[in-house]
Scaffold this active site. Structure first.
Site, mmCIF file in Angstrom:
data_model
loop_
_atom_site.group_PDB
_atom_site.id
_atom_site.type_symbol
_atom_site.label_atom_id
_atom_site.label_comp_id
_atom_site.label_asym_id
_atom_site.label_seq_id
_atom_site.Cartn_x
_atom_site.Cartn_y
_atom_site.Cartn_z
ATOM 1 N N LYS A 83 51.931 -14.419 2.972
ATOM 2 C CA LYS A 83 50.972 -15.029 3.900
ATOM 3 C C LYS A 83 51.266 -14.531 5.312
ATOM 4 O O LYS A 83 52.390 -14.668 5.807
ATOM 5 C CB LYS A 83 51.077 -16.554 3.844
ATOM 6 C CG LYS A 83 50.199 -17.256 4.871
ATOM 7 C CD LYS A 83 50.433 -18.761 4.864
ATOM 8 C CE LYS A 83 49.684 -19.428 6.011
ATOM 9 N NZ LYS A 83 49.960 -20.884 6.079
ATOM 10 N N PRO A 101 47.629 -15.671 13.565
ATOM 11 C CA PRO A 101 48.668 -14.894 12.875
ATOM 12 C C PRO A 101 50.056 -15.453 13.111
ATOM 13 O O PRO A 101 50.301 -16.191 14.069
ATOM 14 C CB PRO A 101 48.533 -13.518 13.540
ATOM 15 C CG PRO A 101 48.142 -13.845 14.951
ATOM 16 C CD PRO A 101 47.268 -15.091 14.855
#
Length: 537
Positions: A83, A101
């Site tokens: 991820k 992010p």
């Protein structure tokens, strides 16, 4: 005075298994392997567990490393994927999307934060989203992944990651680790919690078959009910519902739309009365709808979720009820609550497992003896209080920082008052984009930047220090940085290929083992893979 060794905690009893219980058991097996502390976990197969999450944030890497887990083996056994962050869809306004992010945006210049440089530059010319200056975001956009070698330089070393995994398989994986480390598991349903008459501390628990399990320290991992922390000790609960009105969820897995290439990111899509998660594992997609029951009933919520699945439904829908908030004390007398027993914050930023990890780490750092020093307990509670409120404020930000007015739910959260702690941060941001990390803040400045800019909350100006830097040189540096991130991302392997090379799960036929892979990718000498920052840095 009692000799010191007689004051040591010798019996730790963990009530409840699941992710929280077995994370605690595994950590104690590793960190309390002192020759005199016995760890016992009591759970019943009759009582189902509520997975506290399938998506994580980067600190989970530290927890797994502390246990000495092999990352590839862990991913294969749990159907895990990598991820790189979270994609948010329709949060600022319908039709918009942005990426939060892991890791930072760009490079600071001469002590000036990158986002301040970006704010001035976007006032001079049209710029792409700030995610273009994130290594993790650029890799995610292309469906790529790679591990940086220990001696790698920027930009590849800026690729931060966490995991998606099957929470029940993670609990099973940690159970094996804990039992190999000496933890005793007892199968049984608890019928009674027995308190000491003199001080109200928990003395033991009695199982349905009459067995009595005594302990010095009890860890409550019994879920929402809080068998020890609430039902026995009546600790109390502080609700966050005035700011986080979602109080229901429904979840259902489905087949992956592309089994060979699961996305390396979580997706959160805003819906009319809440939001929907999408978490790709190697063998299935995790889906769920978090919603407010004031605006949507359970039947309609289930229909909405099932109607949006991207593949064949693989299991029956599961419905959950909750109230966002936390126990007034996570540690009360000789009971420490972990996971859902301690509190619940909707998994919008994948913090559920981290809150378990953080509590375990703090408990080990403040581990008591039988005297249960109030100073240790109070410090633990203070730190957990601050952490919960930090996460709470960051989640509230997503709702408050919206321009949506198309449904009653979004009008409600857009116009609500927020905690003073969040209001101060939002006010500082609105003026000159200023952010200050305080205390036990989990989310660093780049996270706040990603959400605020992503949802259209643009400051009026920037810090005056930015104006001391030459505009042309700053513009040149920004373009060089962006080109470096894009170049490295383009040459990474696909996420699916990386998993096939390193951690294919037997649960996923599409992840059949591919060619052997090095443990990391070295771009230090590749074009754009040096500092990637330009002459100013």
């Amino acid at each position: 005075m009692t000799p010191k060794h007689d004051q040591m905690i010798r019996r730790v009893v963990i009530v409840g298994g699941g992710t929280a219980g077995w994370m605690a058991a595994a950590a104690f097996a590793r960190l309390l392997n002192n020759g005199y502390t016995q760890i016992t976990l009591v759970e019943s197969e009759e009582i189902g567990t509520v997975g506290v999450g399938e998506a994580t944030i980067p600190p989970i890497i530290t927890f797994n490393q502390m246990l000495g887990l092999d990352e590839n083996d862990f991913l294969a056994k749990t159907g895990g994927t990598f991820k790189l962050g979270i994609e948010f869809v329709d949060w600022g306004q319908r039709g918009e999307r942005y990426f939060h992010p892991f890791g930072r945006h760009g490079q600071d210049l001469q002590g000036v934060h990158f986002h301040q440089l970006y704010l001035r530059e976007r006032s001079r010319r049209a710029l792409p989203d700030i995610a273009d200056w994130s290594m993790s975001a650029m890799a995610a956009r292309s469906g790529k992944f790679g591990r940086a070698k220990a001696d790698a330089r920027s930009p590849i070393r800026e690729l931060f990651y966490a995991f998606h995994f099957d929470a029940s398989l993670y609990a099973r994986y940690l159970r094996g680790y804990a039992e190999r480390g000496g933890v005793t598991r007892i199968e049984g349903r608890i019928d009674a919690v027995n308190l000491r008459p003199d001080d109200g501390y928990v003395e033991s628990v009695t199982l349905a078959d009459g067995r009595r399990i005594e302990g010095d320290l009890f860890i409550d991992c019994s879920g929402f009910r809080g068998l020890l922390i609430e039902e026995a000790l009546e600790t109390g609960y502080e609700s966050y519902a005035q700011w986080l009105p979602c109080d229901r969820a429904v979840a259902a897995p489905c087949a992956l739309p592309d089994p060979a290439e699961p996305d390396p990111f979580t997706r959160s899509t805003a819906r009319d009365a809440g939001w929907q998660w999408r978490i790709p594992l190697q063998h299935r997609m995790g889906n769920g709808l978090v919603y407010c029951s004031d605006y949507l009933d359970a039947e309609a919520a289930e229909a909405q979720l099932l109607g949006s699945l991207e593949g064949e439904q693989l299991g029956d829908p599961r419905h959950l009820r909750f109230t966002a908030g936390r126990r007034r004390q996570s540690w009360n007398r000789n009971v420490v609550a972990l996971g859902l027993s301690s509190g619940f914050l909707e998994p919008l930023e994948s913090t559920s497992i981290h809150l378990v990890q953080a509590a375990i780490q703090r408990l080990v750092a403040l581990f008591p003896d039988k005297r249960f020093d109030p100073a240790e307990r109070d410090e633990f509670n203070r730190q957990m209080h601050d952490l919960y409120e930090d996460v709470r404020d960051f989640i509230i930000l997503h709702y408050k920082a919206t321009r949506r007015d198309d449904t009653p739910f979004w009008n409600r959260v857009r116009t609500m008052d927020v905690p003073d702690s969040l209001a101060r941060k939002m006010d500082l941001w609105a003026g000159k984009g200023r952010l200050f990390r305080e205390g036990y803040d989990l989310f660093s400045n780049p996270s706040w930047v990603a959400v605020c800019l992503g949802q259209g909350i643009v400051p009026d100006s920037w810090e005056p220090a930015v104006d001391a830097l030459d505009e042309n040189l700053v513009a040149q540096a920004l373009e060089q940085m962006r080109a470096g991130y894009a170049d490295v991302a383009a040459r990474l392997p696909s996420h699916g290929d990386f998993l096939r090379m390193t951690a294919p799960s037997p649960l996923a036929p599409a992840m059949a083992k591919g060619r052997p892979a090095d443990s990391g990718f070295d771009f230090a000498r590749a074009p754009g893979g040096g500092t990637g920052n330009g002459p100013l840095l």
